[in-house]
Design a protein around this motif. Sequence first.
Motif, short mmCIF file in Angstrom:
data_model
loop_
_atom_site.label_atom_id
_atom_site.label_comp_id
_atom_site.label_asym_id
_atom_site.label_seq_id
_atom_site.Cartn_x
_atom_site.Cartn_y
_atom_site.Cartn_z
N TRP A 48 -5.62 -3.39 0.06
CA TRP A 48 -4.75 -3.45 -1.24
C TRP A 48 -5.52 -3.36 -2.64
N ASN A 65 1.07 -3.49 -10.92
CA ASN A 65 1.20 -2.78 -9.90
C ASN A 65 0.37 -3.29 -8.53
N TYR A 67 -0.87 -1.65 -5.03
CA TYR A 67 -1.06 -0.37 -4.44
C TYR A 67 -1.59 -0.69 -2.87
N TYR A 104 6.86 2.63 -0.83
CA TYR A 104 6.05 2.47 -1.92
C TYR A 104 4.50 2.93 -1.79
N SER A 105 4.36 3.98 -0.82
CA SER A 105 3.17 4.62 -0.42
C SER A 105 2.94 5.97 -1.07
N GLU A 117 4.59 4.75 -5.85
CA GLU A 117 3.36 4.90 -5.36
C GLU A 117 2.99 3.32 -5.45
N SER A 118 3.56 2.36 -5.98
CA SER A 118 3.19 1.17 -6.01
C SER A 118 4.35 0.12 -5.85
#
Length: 161
Positions: A48, A65, A67, A104-105, A117-118
């Motif tokens: 993370w 955010n 990730y 969210y990847s 993306e996050s």
Amino acid sequence: MSSHYKYPLIFMASLLLAFCLIFFSYQLIHHVGMEYPNWQGESKDQDWKAVFTKNEDAPNEYSGNLYWIGDTDKADSTYVESLIVKKDDEILLSSDTEIPIRDYSGGTSLDGSAKEESISFLERLDEHELEGHDITIEVKWKQGDHYSASQLTLNEKTLFD
């Protein structure tokens, strides 16, 4: 070329050069000002990463955010079970919503649209709420039948860090 035309041409070229230098200097300063300072942290398990960055429309406000930087092949079976954000000992956010990381990847979904993306959290957090405080994030997550917890401590990053 006669000297009659040489001086106005040099003057115009100098003005153009001065304009370009001022314009690109402003763009560089604006970019650096929007990029820094920010607060970043990674979990010890290297799965993370969290970042607080400035909002473009409100430069004294930040948003967070989260990730997933772990194995992208395991993103389909990974879910965030809980997200807790603390400032010193005060809880700023406590969310127990199950969030699938596959959404969210990054990349594209089946319909061709771009995936986030996050995971965004704490929109519009004032800068004074971050400066001089210990910001920690705890992520409880599962991957298949395996449950884990990761803790991230955010540190202020400047241009020279």
